[in-house]
Design an enzyme around this catalytic site. Structure first.
Site: not given
Length: 281
Positions: A45, A116, A183
């Protein structure tokens, strides 16, 4: 090459071979990545920032993400393709999460989906996994919820944050995710996560203690100039090359050098004579 599968990715982990993956949003990029031997392509995204010019990722929708995923799939038939579930495509309910995850597989041809969040999305992960869909978890700096994190900030830098990252990682695996992306997390914490989990653990800005590495293609190629995260290594400076090309093209057009005789399609002399004769009547 033979099409990459989940079994291939697990064999790579077992053998110590790191998986290399990048984001891809279009067919030309996906085709070149496959030719280069990239193991996985994430239709992220991040396309919202890198292609559509938004300041974040939350403006992306299912139709947009499905269209980009289908383009990547068509151009890279043998590469493992992961569809990135956009904001509000899975948060509302497990049932909606399954429906939207299924669209990535059924309509766009993805091999897996990514979503996520850690402990707060375990119900969705379990439901999608129970539906037979391969799930990539994603913890740490999660752009869709960056507002709650205070912006695009690294995670796991304090004891409390490290504990939260470890708990999230374990919860994601327990819920049924087959892979995990970490991340912008301190490498010491990433190492602990990888030691505790049995599934492959990949990183983007999370240090070397992983089973593979992801980079945003626009960062890798030097196309995205808004900012450069600390963890990015640029392998090209395409923004500069493109600007130089545009400048040279503009100059040629303004100065009358383009198009030249070699760039046009000329009529045959006899056809031209016929046309002139007709117009002269």
């Amino acid at each position: 090459m033979a099409k990459r599968s989940v079994l291939d990715l697990y064999r790579m982990k077992q053998s110590g071979e790191k998986a290399c993956w990048i984001t891809a949003y279009d067919a030309p990029t996906a085709s070149l990545a496959e030719q280069a031997g990239i193991d996985m392509l994430l239709v992220g995204d991040s396309v919202g920032m890198c292609v559509y010019g938004h300041g974040g990722t939350n403006q992306m929708t299912m139709p947009i993400m499905l269209a980009h995923t289908a383009a990547v799939r068509r151009a890279a038939p043998d590469t493992f393709v992961i569809g990135d579930m956009p904001f509000l495509s899975y948060q509302v309910s497990p049932q909606e999460a399954v429906r939207n995850a299924g669209a990535f597989i059924q309509e766009a041809g993805a091999d897996a989906i990514k979503l996520e969040g850690g402990r707060r999305v375990t119900r969705q992960i379990r439901a999608i996994s129970d539906a037979g869909i391969v799930v990539f978890g994603h913890i740490g700096l999660t752009p869709q919820s960056s507002g709650q994190l205070g912006g695009f900030k690294a995670q796991g830098l304090t004891v409390d944050s490290a504990r939260a990252m470890i708990a999230d990682a374990e919860a994601v695996q327990e819920a049924g995710a087959m892979f995990l992306l970490v991340e912008a997390v301190a490498p010491e914490v990433t190492r602990i996560i990888r030691q505790r989990l049995s599934i492959p653990v990949y990183g983007i800005g999370a240090g070397p203690h992983t089973d593979g590495e992801l980079l945003i293609v626009s960062d890798l190629l030097g196309l995205f100039e808004a900012f450069k995260p600390k963890f990015v290594k640029r392998y090209a400076e395409l923004a500069r090359i493109m600007k130089d090309a545009f400048t040279a093209y503009r100059k040629d057009v303004k100065d009358g050098f383009f198009p030249g005789p070699e760039h046009v399609y000329n009529m045959k002399p006899d056809e031209l004579e016929k046309l002139r004769a007709e117009l002269a009547q």
